[in-house]
Design a protein around this motif. Sequence first.
Motif, PDB file in Angstrom:
ATOM      1  N   ASN A   1      35.216  42.846  39.461  1.00  0.00           N
ATOM      2  CA  ASN A   1      35.076  44.286  39.260  1.00  0.00           C
ATOM      3  C   ASN A   1      33.674  44.686  38.827  1.00  0.00           C
ATOM      4  O   ASN A   1      33.126  45.680  39.288  1.00  0.00           O
ATOM      5  CB  ASN A   1      36.085  44.785  38.226  1.00  0.00           C
ATOM      6  CG  ASN A   1      37.368  45.256  38.894  1.00  0.00           C
ATOM      7  OD1 ASN A   1      37.364  45.549  40.099  1.00  0.00           O
ATOM      8  ND2 ASN A   1      38.439  45.336  38.133  1.00  0.00           N
ATOM      9  N   GLU A   2      33.093  43.875  37.945  1.00  0.00           N
ATOM     10  CA  GLU A   2      31.728  44.164  37.487  1.00  0.00           C
ATOM     11  C   GLU A   2      30.732  44.094  38.634  1.00  0.00           C
ATOM     12  O   GLU A   2      29.704  44.770  38.609  1.00  0.00           O
ATOM     13  CB  GLU A   2      31.324  43.185  36.387  1.00  0.00           C
ATOM     14  CG  GLU A   2      31.731  43.611  34.997  1.00  0.00           C
ATOM     15  CD  GLU A   2      31.295  42.615  33.950  1.00  0.00           C
ATOM     16  OE1 GLU A   2      30.260  42.863  33.317  1.00  0.00           O
ATOM     17  OE2 GLU A   2      31.975  41.593  33.799  1.00  0.00           O
TER      18      GLU A   2
ATOM     19  N   PRO B   1      30.152  36.134  40.556  1.00  0.00           N
ATOM     20  CA  PRO B   1      31.591  36.362  40.382  1.00  0.00           C
ATOM     21  C   PRO B   1      32.370  35.061  40.578  1.00  0.00           C
ATOM     22  O   PRO B   1      31.870  34.122  41.210  1.00  0.00           O
ATOM     23  CB  PRO B   1      31.911  37.349  41.507  1.00  0.00           C
ATOM     24  CG  PRO B   1      30.929  37.002  42.583  1.00  0.00           C
ATOM     25  CD  PRO B   1      29.682  36.506  41.906  1.00  0.00           C
ATOM     26  N   PRO B   2      33.607  34.977  40.057  1.00  0.00           N
ATOM     27  CA  PRO B   2      34.432  33.774  40.190  1.00  0.00           C
ATOM     28  C   PRO B   2      34.582  33.306  41.641  1.00  0.00           C
ATOM     29  O   PRO B   2      34.637  32.089  41.888  1.00  0.00           O
ATOM     30  CB  PRO B   2      35.786  34.215  39.631  1.00  0.00           C
ATOM     31  CG  PRO B   2      35.456  35.302  38.670  1.00  0.00           C
ATOM     32  CD  PRO B   2      34.274  36.021  39.249  1.00  0.00           C
TER      33      PRO B   2
END
Length: 92
Positions: free
Chosen positions: A88-89, A9-10
């Motif tokens: 979210n993923e 994730p970011p």
Amino acid sequence: PFVPLRRIPPSELATHGARKNETKTYWTVLEGKVYDMTPYMPYHPGGEKELLRVAGKDGTKLFNLTHSWVNWDNMLRGCEVGILVSENEMLK
Ligand code: HEM
């Protein structure tokens, strides 16, 4: 055997940025793939400082503005750490 790509994730990507980086490794994203640029940095013809500009973030735009002809996919083979997914993923 089938080895699934690591999902990143970011927020994790950001911990490998130019500043406040305790990991001491520098990651960037090129077309959705996350790369550890650290081993390549001393060899970059454009210098390490330019690479730090994209550390911890998506470098696709700046990369293509500078040298869209460079075959990063080949050059960074072995430096791939995973694929970028949204926060979210990560919850799925
Ligand atoms: C030059 C690779 C990211 C700036 C080059 C060259 C390669 C390369 C192979 C030589 C190209 C040639 O002579 O035709 C990479 C890789 C990158 C990356 C694998 C990703 C990890 C960047 C980024 C910047 C940048 C994000 C930021 C602006 C430059 C510059 C040169 C250069 C200014 C020209 C150096 C010179 O000829 O004096 N890079 N690059 N590079 N790169 Fe990158």
